[in-house]
Scaffold this motif. Structure first.
Motif, PDB file in Angstrom:
ATOM      1  N   LYS A 149       0.838  -1.192   0.000  1.00 35.71           N
ATOM      2  CA  LYS A 149       0.000   0.000   0.000  1.00 35.71           C
ATOM      3  C   LYS A 149       0.879   1.250   0.000  1.00 35.71           C
ATOM      4  CE  LYS A 149      -3.940   2.198   2.245  1.00 35.71           C
ATOM      5  NZ  LYS A 149      -4.940   2.146   3.335  1.00 35.71           N
ATOM      6  N   PRO A 150       0.754   2.105  -1.031  1.00 39.68           N
ATOM      7  CA  PRO A 150       1.599   3.306  -1.084  1.00 39.68           C
ATOM      8  C   PRO A 150       1.113   4.355  -0.092  1.00 39.68           C
ATOM      9  CG  PRO A 150       0.075   3.270  -2.937  1.00 39.68           C
ATOM     10  CD  PRO A 150      -0.116   1.969  -2.197  1.00 39.68           C
ATOM     11  N   LEU A 151       2.056   5.111   0.449  1.00 38.95           N
ATOM     12  CA  LEU A 151       1.734   6.112   1.463  1.00 38.95           C
ATOM     13  C   LEU A 151       1.864   7.542   0.935  1.00 38.95           C
ATOM     14  CD1 LEU A 151       3.653   4.395   4.398  1.00 38.95           C
ATOM     15  CD2 LEU A 151       1.215   4.231   3.857  1.00 38.95           C
ATOM     16  N   ARG A 152       2.729   7.717  -0.052  1.00 34.72           N
ATOM     17  CA  ARG A 152       2.895   9.037  -0.670  1.00 34.72           C
ATOM     18  C   ARG A 152       2.968   8.870  -2.183  1.00 34.72           C
ATOM     19  NH1 ARG A 152       8.086  12.007   1.707  1.00 34.72           N
ATOM     20  NH2 ARG A 152       9.028   9.972   1.327  1.00 34.72           N
ATOM     21  N   MET A 153       2.694   9.956  -2.884  1.00 33.50           N
ATOM     22  CA  MET A 153       2.811   9.961  -4.348  1.00 33.50           C
ATOM     23  C   MET A 153       3.418  11.299  -4.768  1.00 33.50           C
ATOM     24  SD  MET A 153      -0.183   9.472  -7.248  1.00 33.50           S
ATOM     25  CE  MET A 153      -1.228  10.751  -6.518  1.00 33.50           C
ATOM     26  N   LYS A 154       4.236  11.239  -5.812  1.00 27.88           N
ATOM     27  CA  LYS A 154       4.809  12.456  -6.376  1.00 27.88           C
ATOM     28  C   LYS A 154       4.499  12.471  -7.873  1.00 27.88           C
ATOM     29  CE  LYS A 154       8.943  13.793  -4.932  1.00 27.88           C
ATOM     30  NZ  LYS A 154      10.428  13.923  -4.835  1.00 27.88           N
ATOM     31  N   ILE A 155       4.002  13.594  -8.362  1.00 31.95           N
ATOM     32  CA  ILE A 155       3.675  13.740  -9.788  1.00 31.95           C
ATOM     33  C   ILE A 155       4.465  14.922 -10.353  1.00 31.95           C
ATOM     34  CG2 ILE A 155       1.869  14.199 -11.493  1.00 31.95           C
ATOM     35  CD1 ILE A 155      -0.160  13.000  -9.632  1.00 31.95           C
ATOM     36  N   ARG A 156       5.083  14.682 -11.522  1.00 30.83           N
ATOM     37  CA  ARG A 156       5.799  15.740 -12.236  1.00 30.83           C
ATOM     38  C   ARG A 156       5.021  16.094 -13.498  1.00 30.83           C
ATOM     39  NH1 ARG A 156      11.134  13.748 -14.724  1.00 30.83           N
ATOM     40  NH2 ARG A 156      11.594  13.307 -12.529  1.00 30.83           N
ATOM     41  N   ASN A 157       4.764  17.373 -13.688  1.00 31.47           N
ATOM     42  CA  ASN A 157       4.083  17.767 -14.922  1.00 31.47           C
ATOM     43  C   ASN A 157       5.083  17.927 -16.067  1.00 31.47           C
ATOM     44  OD1 ASN A 157       5.123  20.491 -15.049  1.00 31.47           O
ATOM     45  ND2 ASN A 157       3.619  21.122 -13.537  1.00 31.47           N
ATOM     46  N   ILE A 158       4.594  18.146 -17.271  1.00 30.66           N
ATOM     47  CA  ILE A 158       5.456  18.155 -18.447  1.00 30.66           C
ATOM     48  C   ILE A 158       6.409  19.346 -18.476  1.00 30.66           C
ATOM     49  CG2 ILE A 158       3.937  16.785 -19.919  1.00 30.66           C
ATOM     50  CD1 ILE A 158       2.806  19.363 -21.061  1.00 30.66           C
ATOM     51  N   CYS A 159       6.162  20.367 -17.640  1.00 32.05           N
ATOM     52  CA  CYS A 159       7.069  21.504 -17.553  1.00 32.05           C
ATOM     53  C   CYS A 159       8.143  21.307 -16.486  1.00 32.05           C
ATOM     54  CB  CYS A 159       6.295  22.787 -17.259  1.00 32.05           C
ATOM     55  SG  CYS A 159       5.398  23.427 -18.674  1.00 32.05           S
ATOM     56  N   GLY A 160       7.994  20.276 -15.650  1.00 33.15           N
ATOM     57  CA  GLY A 160       9.042  19.984 -14.672  1.00 33.15           C
ATOM     58  C   GLY A 160       8.691  20.220 -13.229  1.00 33.15           C
ATOM     59  N   ASP A 161       7.519  20.758 -12.927  1.00 32.35           N
ATOM     60  CA  ASP A 161       7.132  20.948 -11.526  1.00 32.35           C
ATOM     61  C   ASP A 161       6.773  19.605 -10.907  1.00 32.35           C
ATOM     62  OD1 ASP A 161       7.150  23.852 -11.616  1.00 32.35           O
ATOM     63  OD2 ASP A 161       5.395  23.647 -12.895  1.00 32.35           O
ATOM     64  N   GLU A 162       7.232  19.372  -9.682  1.00 35.97           N
ATOM     65  CA  GLU A 162       6.880  18.163  -8.956  1.00 35.97           C
ATOM     66  C   GLU A 162       6.079  18.527  -7.704  1.00 35.97           C
ATOM     67  OE1 GLU A 162      10.334  15.839  -8.129  1.00 35.97           O
ATOM     68  OE2 GLU A 162      10.656  15.273 -10.224  1.00 35.97           O
ATOM     69  N   THR A 163       4.999  17.801  -7.473  1.00 40.34           N
ATOM     70  CA  THR A 163       4.161  18.018  -6.294  1.00 40.34           C
ATOM     71  C   THR A 163       3.975  16.685  -5.578  1.00 40.34           C
ATOM     72  OG1 THR A 163       2.984  19.804  -7.428  1.00 40.34           O
ATOM     73  CG2 THR A 163       1.953  18.890  -5.452  1.00 40.34           C
ATOM     74  N   MET A 164       4.089  16.717  -4.254  1.00 44.53           N
ATOM     75  CA  MET A 164       3.967  15.504  -3.452  1.00 44.53           C
ATOM     76  C   MET A 164       2.591  15.470  -2.770  1.00 44.53           C
ATOM     77  SD  MET A 164       6.483  14.233  -0.361  1.00 44.53           S
ATOM     78  CE  MET A 164       7.921  14.807  -1.264  1.00 44.53           C
ATOM     79  N   TYR A 165       2.007  14.274  -2.711  1.00 40.50           N
ATOM     80  CA  TYR A 165       0.687  14.098  -2.108  1.00 40.50           C
ATOM     81  C   TYR A 165       0.740  12.947  -1.106  1.00 40.50           C
ATOM     82  CZ  TYR A 165      -0.415  16.484  -6.517  1.00 40.50           C
ATOM     83  OH  TYR A 165      -0.428  17.344  -7.588  1.00 40.50           O
ATOM     84  N   ARG A 166       0.039  13.125   0.017  1.00 32.96           N
ATOM     85  CA  ARG A 166      -0.114  12.039   0.978  1.00 32.96           C
ATOM     86  C   ARG A 166      -1.336  11.219   0.572  1.00 32.96           C
ATOM     87  NH1 ARG A 166      -0.296  14.785   5.303  1.00 32.96           N
ATOM     88  NH2 ARG A 166       1.800  14.464   6.138  1.00 32.96           N
ATOM     89  N   LEU A 167      -1.161   9.915   0.425  1.00 33.84           N
ATOM     90  CA  LEU A 167      -2.258   9.061  -0.047  1.00 33.84           C
ATOM     91  C   LEU A 167      -3.124   8.570   1.112  1.00 33.84           C
ATOM     92  CD1 LEU A 167      -0.315   6.985  -2.719  1.00 33.84           C
ATOM     93  CD2 LEU A 167      -1.797   8.964  -3.087  1.00 33.84           C
TER      94      LEU A 167
END
Length: 620
Positions: free
Chosen positions: A602-620
């Motif tokens: 079971k994942p606890l965190r997720m990180k998504i990078r958009n096509i311009c390079g910004d990364e945002t972290m989310y708590r699942l």
């Protein structure tokens, strides 16, 4: 605030020619205070806290990918006692060009029609492009040479006694920097001017000669440097007699019959002209337009280092130096101030199973993605800031006040670490050089700073040393910079699922919205409409679906911790290339992304990078 300042004062080598057309960054300030002369020494390289954000593999060699300026990275290395055995740098060339990375929309897995059209490419022609600006190579000569001087001195301070350095430049500024290199490293330690000749560049036409080469200057710190032969194939196989030395004489080697032994030679040792194509294969190209071919770096690294030596690139770009060094069994340090550089290098190294840690210099500011974009954004965030042709280039512009009239505004240059700290020497420059030439009706100036030695001390210094009637107002730039980055918004759901016969945890992305990407697309559409209107054409705007999944480039999940502030651990990750195909945990596949990422636990965190390079972290 910087933690401390690492001294790196150079001593000019005797007998070296010096450039007189620019003034090196002042390290000593003399001024009169209370009828006595006071000396104030600029304190050296600013050392900031450095945070480890991710470790890939066990990393026994302590390889590093650092997001930070050359100066701040060198301060960190010098403080840790780290010595580098080989340096290659490909700094800006002072060519007056903005550099950008191509941005591609991905295939949206939630739209069936998108399967038929798997690639949407936006050309890099100005009015038809969607580009991620990396940095602006726009300098006046004096500032550029000051900046290069500081960086070269900082680099020298972390080089081992037997180290070599390759400095990659072009015809715009190379001859000036060559004199700086003589001054800093010593003319006697100059080894080669290497000509990188590429004949695969398109002819420009016209009467002038095409420019089809760069120059690379090779220096060492001593005669104990590594110099390994590097062999390349000859154009034609040659034959000649085998020879050897006997008693100091070179003689022919003969067989038992007394005949000369003739040997065929299919290889030769490289000289100082390297014929290497500039074109990079699709498999190795990272849409990074300053990217250099791997063969170029391979020659530098093989010739000037042995296995397990430490190779560093302080303007790392696409990460080619780190990638080649790792493949050749060397340790590596990649440093660059741009987040796109760090992300590109991380993904590149991950694909070749490299082990490394990612470090971020906490220099008191939260950069948008790189200094150029931050500076561009700042001009819109500072309320009322406007261009002012009447002002010297020292001032970024002005703000008009009903009471004070035109107020010139000073902004530190985020590309230049020496301007980030507002101390007495910098304040003295503003008081002595910039303010006396302002219009007579100027009542107030605004000085923004990122870091300051002591605000009361600086205000006292202004009160004592300001010989004008102009008031100086100090403002903290960090309060504005904190508003630059806007996190992306995502919606998802997590559930147990089946991957074939295997039980997995699946995170499905329902929607993703990036304010930065949407703003970039709106700007692209505005330019496109203007161009189409001028030509009398109909314009078809670029649009994004309601789900917005085509603006996602990379997703990673962490099974170890839910703490948003903890070091990132990538338990599983997927990279979606511009055609929509997925690279899963570093292994390329021929599968399209289906809108989810699977995890063993079971994942606890997720990180998504958009096509311009910004990364945002989310708590699942």
């Amino acid at each position: 605030m910087a933690v401390k300042y690492i001294p790196y004062f150079p001593t000019t080598l005797d007998g070296q020619a010096l450039l007189d057309n620019f003034v090196r960054t002042r390290r000593m300030l003399r001024y009169r205070e209370c009828n006595k002369v006071v000396e104030n020494i600029q304190r050296g390289m600013p050392l900031y806290e450095v945070e480890k954000t991710e470790t890939v593999g066990s990393n026994p060699s302590d390889n590093m990918v650092v997001r930070g300026t050359c100066l701040s990275t060198c301060a960190y290395l010098k403080d840790k006692g780290t010595k580098v055995d080989l340096v290659y740098i490909d700094p800006p060339f002072a060519s007056g060009v903005d550099y950008a990375k191509k941005v591609y929309l991905r295939r949206n897995p939630k739209i069936a029609e998108a399967i038929k059209t798997v690639e949407t490419e936006l050309d890099d022609v100005e009015l038809k492009s969607f580009k991620e600006k990396l940095y602006g190579d726009i300098w006046d000569k004096e500032r550029y040479l000051n900046w290069m001087y500081e960086n070269l001195v900082a680099i020298k301070s972390v080089m081992s006694n037997s180290a070599s350095i390759y400095v990659h430049l072009d015809n715009h500024i190379g001859h000036y920097v060559k004199i700086l290199l003589d001054e800093i490293f010593g003319e006697q330690n100059f080894k080669n001017e290497i000509i990188w000749y590429y004949d695969d560049k398109f002819a420009t036409g016209g009467s002038s000669l095409d420019k089809n080469h760069d120059v690379i200057y090779l220096y060492t710190l001593s005669n104990s440097c590594v110099e390994n032969p590097y062999m390349i194939p000859k154009d034609e196989v040659s034959k000649r007699a085998l020879r050897k030395k006997v008693n100091g004489k070179t003689i022919d080697v003969r067989d038992e019959n007394g005949s000369k032994i003739i040997v065929e030679y299919a290889e030769k040792k490289i000289d100082d002209v390297w014929r290497i194509p500039r074109t990079i294969s699709k498999n190795n190209y990272y849409d990074y337009n300053t990217q250099k071919p791997e063969e170029l770096l391979k020659r530098c690294i093989v010739h000037s280092s042995d296995e397990n030596m430490l190779v560093a690139d302080f303007f790392g770009g696409s990460g080619v130096t780190a990638a080649v060094a790792n493949r050749l069994g060397r340790r590596f340090i990649h440093s660059d101030v741009g987040v796109n550089s760090v992300q590109t290098t991380r993904d590149r190294l991950k694909k070749q199973n490299a082990e490394f840690r990612i470090m971020e210099v906490k220099d008191g500011i939260q950069l948008y993605r790189n200094p150029v974009q931050t500076m561009d954004k700042l001009k819109t965030l500072i309320k009322g800031l406007r261009n002012e042709d009447a002002l010297d280039k020292f001032w970024e512009g002005s703000i008009v006040s009903p009471n004070d009239g035109m107020m010139p505004v000073y902004l530190p240059n985020l590309m230049d670490s020496s301007t980030r700290l507002l101390d007495k020497p910098l304040m003295n420059r503003i008081l002595r050089e910039a303010m006396p030439d302002l219009p007579d009706d100027t009542k107030r100036v605004i000085v923004y700073y990122i870091d300051i030695t002591d605000e009361k001390e600086i205000k006292d210094f202004i009160h004592e040393q300001n010989n004008t009637l102009i008031e100086v107002e100090l403002r903290d730039l960090k309060q504005i910079l904190d508003n630059v980055v806007v996190n992306d918004e995502a919606e998802w759901h997590v559930a147990e699922a089946k991957d074939g016969f295997i039980d997995v945890w699946r995170v499905t992305i329902d929607s993703f919205q990036s304010d930065r990407v949407l703003t970039s697309i709106a700007e692209y559409n505005a330019k496109g409409r203007a161009q189409a209107t001028n030509k009398g054409h109909e314009y078809k705007p670029l649009t994004i679906s309601d789900e917005g999944l085509e603006t996602i480039e990379w997703i990673s999940v962490d099974e170890e911790t839910s703490d948003i502030n903890a070091q990132w651990h990538s338990s599983h990750e997927i990279f979606i290339d511009k055609l929509g195909y997925v690279t899963r945990d570093g292994k390329a596949t021929n599968q399209f992304w289906k809108g989810f990422i699977d995890s063993d636990n079971k994942p606890l965190r997720m990180k998504i990078r958009n096509i311009c390079g910004d990364e945002t972290m989310y708590r699942l």
